[in-house]
Enzyme design. Structure first.
Site, PDB file in Angstrom:
ATOM      1  N   ASP A  37     120.442  76.820 -11.401  1.00  0.00           N
ATOM      2  CA  ASP A  37     121.042  76.205 -12.592  1.00  0.00           C
ATOM      3  C   ASP A  37     122.373  75.536 -12.265  1.00  0.00           C
ATOM      4  OD1 ASP A  37     120.966  75.503 -15.266  1.00  0.00           O
ATOM      5  OD2 ASP A  37     122.043  77.295 -15.916  1.00  0.00           O
ATOM      6  N   GLY A  38     122.683  74.517 -13.050  1.00  0.00           N
ATOM      7  CA  GLY A  38     123.991  73.868 -12.939  1.00  0.00           C
ATOM      8  C   GLY A  38     123.960  72.469 -12.337  1.00  0.00           C
ATOM      9  N   ARG A  72     125.775  69.981 -14.756  1.00  0.00           N
ATOM     10  CA  ARG A  72     127.241  70.130 -14.780  1.00  0.00           C
ATOM     11  C   ARG A  72     127.863  69.693 -13.459  1.00  0.00           C
ATOM     12  NH1 ARG A  72     126.920  76.098 -16.560  1.00  0.00           N
ATOM     13  NH2 ARG A  72     124.733  75.681 -16.022  1.00  0.00           N
ATOM     14  N   HIS A 115     120.287  66.671  -9.987  1.00  0.00           N
ATOM     15  CA  HIS A 115     118.981  67.220  -9.609  1.00  0.00           C
ATOM     16  C   HIS A 115     118.633  66.823  -8.170  1.00  0.00           C
ATOM     17  CE1 HIS A 115     118.519  68.669 -13.588  1.00  0.00           C
ATOM     18  NE2 HIS A 115     118.335  67.488 -14.157  1.00  0.00           N
ATOM     19  N   LEU A 152     107.024  82.286   5.259  1.00  0.00           N
ATOM     20  CA  LEU A 152     107.745  82.346   3.981  1.00  0.00           C
ATOM     21  C   LEU A 152     106.798  81.859   2.894  1.00  0.00           C
ATOM     22  CD1 LEU A 152     110.458  82.538   2.300  1.00  0.00           C
ATOM     23  CD2 LEU A 152     110.730  80.090   2.770  1.00  0.00           C
TER      24      LEU A 152
HETATM   25  C1  IPE Z   1     116.634  77.552 -16.477  1.00  0.00           C
HETATM   26  O1  IPE Z   1     117.716  76.739 -16.649  1.00  0.00           O
HETATM   27  C2  IPE Z   1     115.457  76.732 -16.017  1.00  0.00           C
HETATM   28  C3  IPE Z   1     115.538  76.207 -14.667  1.00  0.00           C
HETATM   29  C4  IPE Z   1     116.500  76.415 -13.817  1.00  0.00           C
HETATM   30  C5  IPE Z   1     114.410  75.395 -14.272  1.00  0.00           C
HETATM   31  P1  IPE Z   1     118.037  76.057 -18.069  1.00  0.00           P
HETATM   32  O2  IPE Z   1     119.250  75.245 -17.879  1.00  0.00           O
HETATM   33  O3  IPE Z   1     116.834  75.359 -18.574  1.00  0.00           O
HETATM   34  O4  IPE Z   1     118.295  77.341 -18.975  1.00  0.00           O
HETATM   35  P2  IPE Z   1     119.144  77.471 -20.318  1.00  0.00           P
HETATM   36  O5  IPE Z   1     118.725  76.334 -21.201  1.00  0.00           O
HETATM   37  O6  IPE Z   1     120.579  77.351 -19.932  1.00  0.00           O
HETATM   38  O7  IPE Z   1     118.795  78.810 -20.838  1.00  0.00           O
HETATM   39  C1  IPE Z   2     118.922  73.296 -13.549  1.00  0.00           C
HETATM   40  O1  IPE Z   2     120.051  72.528 -13.780  1.00  0.00           O
HETATM   41  C2  IPE Z   2     117.755  72.440 -13.142  1.00  0.00           C
HETATM   42  C3  IPE Z   2     116.690  72.364 -14.141  1.00  0.00           C
HETATM   43  C4  IPE Z   2     116.678  72.929 -15.319  1.00  0.00           C
HETATM   44  C5  IPE Z   2     115.553  71.548 -13.764  1.00  0.00           C
HETATM   45  P1  IPE Z   2     120.389  72.016 -15.242  1.00  0.00           P
HETATM   46  O2  IPE Z   2     119.815  70.654 -15.416  1.00  0.00           O
HETATM   47  O3  IPE Z   2     119.970  72.994 -16.251  1.00  0.00           O
HETATM   48  O4  IPE Z   2     121.957  71.913 -15.146  1.00  0.00           O
HETATM   49  P2  IPE Z   2     122.996  72.305 -16.293  1.00  0.00           P
HETATM   50  O5  IPE Z   2     122.719  73.743 -16.645  1.00  0.00           O
HETATM   51  O6  IPE Z   2     122.753  71.384 -17.430  1.00  0.00           O
HETATM   52  O7  IPE Z   2     124.319  72.132 -15.651  1.00  0.00           O
HETATM   53 MG    MG Z   3     120.926  74.590 -17.110  1.00  0.00          MG
END
Ligand code: IPE
Ligand code: IPE
Ligand code: MG
Length: 234
Positions: free
Chosen positions: A15-16, A19, A32, A126
């Site tokens: 995640d992130g 941001r 991404h 793996l």
């Molecule tokens: C979880 O992240 C899903 C993936 C990393 C693919 P999200 O960004 O979708 O989760 P929420 O919306 O913060 O719960």
């Molecule tokens: C996680 O990063 C990747 C996917 C959900 C595919 P995000 O796109 O959720 O990044 P943030 O949480 O908005 O920063």
């Molecule tokens: Mg996210």
């Protein structure tokens, strides 16, 4: 990581990305893209770190709620990842598995993913499980349907054990995750591996996924090694 001869399963909520990009004044898709590079690094690091199973949350059943441009971009990156990395993954002994329902994906992309699973099926160094259009609740629902069909065909549900449910999930045959890492600072599970993480240890990082490094992975594993897992005992 291996203690005894047991295998080690790491699950990651990557995640992130958004941001990370925002902080650099870049479009989310660039985040991404950087996230794919981080994934490549961690996949390479896993065998070195004694990890046998790596399961990554790539696209949730809820991520369809994002703007269609971002969804298209993510799907495009996925196809690109397979096109560019499949040969290398195959040579490095990586087995690809998929968790989730590929049916709503574009047929060409779904076919490409299925081919990558077939092409790497014999690999054991793996196991890389890609959670795509994955949601823990939907997975449990699909398993419930499969079990209900068996009951309708005459099996007695009273004879079923937890293992029968586990075997009906997308993770059939895999050990439960030992450690779950979530990057990006949020402290939630977001519908990931709900059944499987019953006793999984959790680690979160404030850093965003594109910045996640092997050193940070090492930190998480070090913390894991220092923990006492009691599984409800004393
Ligand atoms: C979880 O992240 C899903 C993936 C990393 C693919 P999200 O960004 O979708 O989760 P929420 O919306 O913060 O719960
Ligand atoms: C996680 O990063 C990747 C996917 C959900 C595919 P995000 O796109 O959720 O990044 P943030 O949480 O908005 O920063
Ligand atoms: Mg996210």
């Amino acid at each position: 990581m291996r203690e005894n001869a047991e295998s080690f399963h790491l699950a990651v909520i990557m995640d992130g990305n958004g941001r990370w990009a925002k902080g650099r004044g870049l479009p989310r898709l660039m985040g991404h893209r950087a996230g794919v590079e981080a994934l490549k690094r961690i996949v390479e690091a896993c065998p070195r770190q004694g990890i046998d199973y790596l399961t990554v949350y790539a696209f949730s059943t809820e991520n369809w709620r994002r703007p269609s441009q971002e969804v298209r971009g993510l799907m495009g990156l996925l196809g690109e990842y397979i096109d560019r990395e499949l040969e290398r993954l195959r040579e490095n002994g990586v087995r690809i598995r998929v968790l989730g329902d590929l049916a709503p994906l574009a047929p060409a992309l779904a076919a490409k993913i299925r081919q990558s699973v077939a092409a790497t099926a014999a690999n054991r160094r793996l196991t890389l499980s890609l959670a795509l259009n994955y949601g823990g609740r939907q997975e449990i629902l699909r398993a419930a349907r499969a079990l209900a069909a068996r009951a309708l065909a005459g099996e007695d549900p009273a004879a079923w054990r937890e293992d029968d449910v586990a075997a009906a999930l997308d993770t059939a045959g895999m050990p439960d995750p030992d450690l779950l890492i979530r990057t990006g600072g949020d402290l939630r599970v977001s519908n990931f591996l709900l059944w499987q993480i019953a006793y999984t240890e959790i680690w979160t990082t404030a850093s965003f996924w594109p910045d996640f490094s092997e050193a940070e992975l090492g930190e998480a594993l070090l913390s894991f090694r220092g923990r006492q897992r009691r599984f409800g005992g004393v």
